[in-house]
Design a protein around this motif. Structure first.
Motif, PDB file in Angstrom:
ATOM      1  N   THR A   1      17.610-169.121 -12.729  1.00 46.23           N
ATOM      2  CA  THR A   1      16.813-168.277 -11.819  1.00 46.23           C
ATOM      3  C   THR A   1      17.699-167.296 -11.061  1.00 46.23           C
ATOM      4  O   THR A   1      18.865-167.580 -10.769  1.00 46.23           O
ATOM      5  CB  THR A   1      16.046-169.130 -10.793  1.00 46.23           C
ATOM      6  N   ASN A   2      17.122-166.173 -10.730  1.00 47.16           N
ATOM      7  CA  ASN A   2      17.757-165.151  -9.895  1.00 47.16           C
ATOM      8  C   ASN A   2      16.682-164.484  -9.045  1.00 47.16           C
ATOM      9  O   ASN A   2      15.485-164.682  -9.270  1.00 47.16           O
ATOM     10  CB  ASN A   2      18.454-164.092 -10.746  1.00 47.16           C
TER      11      ASN A   2
ATOM     12  N   VAL B   1      15.659-160.524  -7.163  1.00 46.57           N
ATOM     13  CA  VAL B   1      15.898-159.100  -7.395  1.00 46.57           C
ATOM     14  C   VAL B   1      17.059-158.570  -6.561  1.00 46.57           C
ATOM     15  O   VAL B   1      17.610-157.497  -6.852  1.00 46.57           O
ATOM     16  CB  VAL B   1      14.629-158.275  -7.101  1.00 46.57           C
ATOM     17  N   THR B   2      17.460-159.301  -5.532  1.00 44.24           N
ATOM     18  CA  THR B   2      18.567-158.854  -4.686  1.00 44.24           C
ATOM     19  C   THR B   2      19.922-159.313  -5.204  1.00 44.24           C
ATOM     20  O   THR B   2      20.960-158.893  -4.688  1.00 44.24           O
ATOM     21  CB  THR B   2      18.380-159.368  -3.248  1.00 44.24           C
ATOM     22  N   ASP B   3      19.935-160.175  -6.224  1.00 40.88           N
ATOM     23  CA  ASP B   3      21.208-160.618  -6.796  1.00 40.88           C
ATOM     24  C   ASP B   3      21.893-159.458  -7.510  1.00 40.88           C
ATOM     25  O   ASP B   3      21.236-158.514  -7.978  1.00 40.88           O
ATOM     26  CB  ASP B   3      20.982-161.749  -7.805  1.00 40.88           C
ATOM     27  N   SER B   4      23.208-159.567  -7.616  1.00 37.87           N
ATOM     28  CA  SER B   4      23.942-158.568  -8.392  1.00 37.87           C
ATOM     29  C   SER B   4      23.713-158.815  -9.874  1.00 37.87           C
ATOM     30  O   SER B   4      23.374-159.934 -10.293  1.00 37.87           O
ATOM     31  CB  SER B   4      25.437-158.661  -8.089  1.00 37.87           C
ATOM     32  N   PHE B   5      23.895-157.775 -10.660  1.00 35.07           N
ATOM     33  CA  PHE B   5      23.714-157.927 -12.102  1.00 35.07           C
ATOM     34  C   PHE B   5      24.751-158.893 -12.669  1.00 35.07           C
ATOM     35  O   PHE B   5      24.468-159.649 -13.604  1.00 35.07           O
ATOM     36  CB  PHE B   5      23.819-156.564 -12.781  1.00 35.07           C
ATOM     37  N   LYS B   6      25.922-158.928 -12.056  1.00 30.39           N
ATOM     38  CA  LYS B   6      26.959-159.859 -12.490  1.00 30.39           C
ATOM     39  C   LYS B   6      26.500-161.299 -12.313  1.00 30.39           C
ATOM     40  O   LYS B   6      26.674-162.137 -13.201  1.00 30.39           O
ATOM     41  CB  LYS B   6      28.245-159.611 -11.705  1.00 30.39           C
ATOM     42  N   ASN B   7      25.900-161.609 -11.163  1.00 29.44           N
ATOM     43  CA  ASN B   7      25.406-162.960 -10.926  1.00 29.44           C
ATOM     44  C   ASN B   7      24.287-163.323 -11.904  1.00 29.44           C
ATOM     45  O   ASN B   7      24.154-164.480 -12.313  1.00 29.44           O
ATOM     46  CB  ASN B   7      24.913-163.094  -9.485  1.00 29.44           C
TER      47      ASN B   7
ATOM     48  N   LEU C   1      24.040-162.270 -15.018  1.00 36.17           N
ATOM     49  CA  LEU C   1      24.669-162.601 -16.298  1.00 36.17           C
ATOM     50  C   LEU C   1      25.347-163.968 -16.252  1.00 36.17           C
ATOM     51  O   LEU C   1      25.303-164.732 -17.222  1.00 36.17           O
ATOM     52  CB  LEU C   1      25.689-161.528 -16.679  1.00 36.17           C
ATOM     53  N   LEU C   2      25.950-164.289 -15.115  1.00 32.71           N
ATOM     54  CA  LEU C   2      26.599-165.593 -14.963  1.00 32.71           C
ATOM     55  C   LEU C   2      25.581-166.728 -15.028  1.00 32.71           C
ATOM     56  O   LEU C   2      25.850-167.778 -15.617  1.00 32.71           O
ATOM     57  CB  LEU C   2      27.362-165.651 -13.634  1.00 32.71           C
ATOM     58  N   GLU C   3      24.412-166.518 -14.412  1.00 27.63           N
ATOM     59  CA  GLU C   3      23.361-167.537 -14.438  1.00 27.63           C
ATOM     60  C   GLU C   3      22.838-167.740 -15.863  1.00 27.63           C
ATOM     61  O   GLU C   3      22.618-168.878 -16.312  1.00 27.63           O
ATOM     62  CB  GLU C   3      22.220-167.127 -13.506  1.00 27.63           C
ATOM     63  N   MET C   4      22.650-166.655 -16.590  1.00 27.17           N
ATOM     64  CA  MET C   4      22.216-166.764 -17.979  1.00 27.17           C
ATOM     65  C   MET C   4      23.230-167.529 -18.809  1.00 27.17           C
ATOM     66  O   MET C   4      22.873-168.394 -19.617  1.00 27.17           O
ATOM     67  CB  MET C   4      22.012-165.372 -18.587  1.00 27.17           C
ATOM     68  N   SER C   5      24.490-167.215 -18.624  1.00 27.19           N
ATOM     69  CA  SER C   5      25.555-167.853 -19.385  1.00 27.19           C
ATOM     70  C   SER C   5      25.676-169.338 -19.046  1.00 27.19           C
ATOM     71  O   SER C   5      25.864-170.179 -19.928  1.00 27.19           O
ATOM     72  CB  SER C   5      26.879-167.143 -19.115  1.00 27.19           C
TER      73      SER C   5
ATOM     74  N   GLY D   1      19.153-168.379 -22.885  1.00 32.10           N
ATOM     75  CA  GLY D   1      18.887-167.056 -23.413  1.00 32.10           C
ATOM     76  C   GLY D   1      18.064-166.196 -22.484  1.00 32.10           C
ATOM     77  O   GLY D   1      17.525-165.160 -22.900  1.00 32.10           O
ATOM     78  N   MET D   2      17.956-166.603 -21.227  1.00 30.29           N
ATOM     79  CA  MET D   2      17.201-165.820 -20.253  1.00 30.29           C
ATOM     80  C   MET D   2      17.508-166.312 -18.854  1.00 30.29           C
ATOM     81  O   MET D   2      18.096-167.383 -18.662  1.00 30.29           O
ATOM     82  CB  MET D   2      15.688-165.953 -20.485  1.00 30.29           C
TER      83      MET D   2
END
Length: 331
Positions: A220-221, A223-229, A231-235, A240-241
């Motif tokens: 989960t993320n 909308v205020t999270d950074s795009f880096k965070n 990608l880290l959560e997905m990884s 796959g999401m």
């Protein structure tokens, strides 16, 4: 030797299938006859209102077909079992009761083992349905209802081995079972109760809640999270999401590995990417209380590999992907 005569053997196989298909077509065409149609409907009505069980019997090849028909009845909501006619003459007839319906299979309609027990079946009051290829046979005449499964010829080149005749008899049994299934409003959930084992049971009994990821395993993320965070959560969660929610855990959207690939086709500059600009809004969702097979159908229909699991208020409760369905043998 086989390959030297490959064309001959291939043609023989095709001819066998053609003759057997013609036998099935002959059965189908016979339903245009009022007498045959009425006989079939009377048989269905008798089986439908059977207060006991359906007892299926036959000798030789017809016996093998009878076993399969009994199994099909039993698995589709009509209690049934097979009785060997020879064994019935030596005590097994005691399994048959007056409230049962006895379905006797004999293509000739003259099987000695069946004809020995038919008078006793009639005497005890059980109803008799005969399935033969000879409407004038002894068994057909004794029966309360006769179903004609006559064919023109066997697929056997000698016209001796039961081939087309057994196929036709089995098909008529399947027709009875399918019509009974529909008449009784037999559902997939009912089918599951008699098939709890193996992959079929898995497919019919497993709910989304049984295999979904929940709690801290859900990526989960916000909308205020950074795009880096993001990608880290997905990884980290490896589904796959990642699912985008608000502070109340209501689902706003998703970002999938497919979204990432499409983004990379547009730009390699990811530092300034805003989560709100790249997520897919109103993602496909599913309830945790539906069958996992239904979740699979949604994925296949929309060509997606992930699903968000929500409650009736669109609150996030779980996550599911295609790998979960594969692992749990839902496919």
């Amino acid at each position: 030797m086989i390959f030297e005569q490959s064309e001959h053997f291939t043609n023989l196989a095709k001819n066998t299938l053609e003759i057997e298909s013609q036998g099935i077509q002959l059965l189908k065409n016979r339903f245009d006859n009022q007498e045959q149609r009425d006989a079939f409907l009377k048989a269905v009505d008798l089986l439908m209102h059977c207060r006991g069980r359906i007892v299926v019997s036959g000798i030789g090849k017809s016996g093998h077909i009878a076993r399969k028909i009994a199994a099909t009845f039993a698995s589709t909501g009509s209690p049934a079992f097979f009785v060997h006619p020879a064994e019935a003459s030596h005590g097994d007839l005691g399994m048959v009761q007056s409230e049962d319906v006895f379905l006797a299979l004999s293509y000739s309609g003259e099987a000695t083992e069946l004809m020995t027990i038919v008078p006793l079946i009639k005497r005890m009051g059980a109803k008799l349905i005969a399935m033969t290829g000879k409407p004038e046979s002894s068994l057909a005449k004794f029966a309360d209802i006769h179903l004609n499964v006559a064919i023109q010829k066997e697929a056997c080149p000698l016209n001796l081995a039961p081939t087309t005749s057994t196929t036709a008899t089995l098909a008529m049994g399947d027709a009875l079972a399918v019509v009974l299934l529909d008449a009784k409003n037999f559902q997939a959930s009912d089918f599951a109760l008699s098939h709890p084992g193996g992959s079929l049971g898995k497919r019919l009994l497993t709910l989304v809640r049984d295999i979904m990821h929940s709690g801290n395993d859900i990526p989960t993320n916000t909308v205020t999270d950074s795009f880096k965070n993001l990608l880290l959560e997905m990884s980290k969660k490896r589904l796959g999401m990642t699912i985008i929610t608000d502070i109340n855990q209501s689902v706003l959207g998703v970002f999938t590995d497919g979204d990432l690939r499409r983004l990379l086709e547009k730009t390699l500059q990811l530092e300034d990417v805003k989560v709100a600009d790249v997520i897919t809004l109103q993602p496909k969702t599913v309830s945790q209380d539906v069958l996992a097979a239904e979740a699979l159908e949604i994925m296949e229909r929309h060509r997606i590999n992930q699903l968000v699991v929500v409650d009736q208020h669109n609150k996030l409760v779980g996550a599911l992907n295609m790998h979960d369905l594969l692992t749990n043998k839902i496919l």
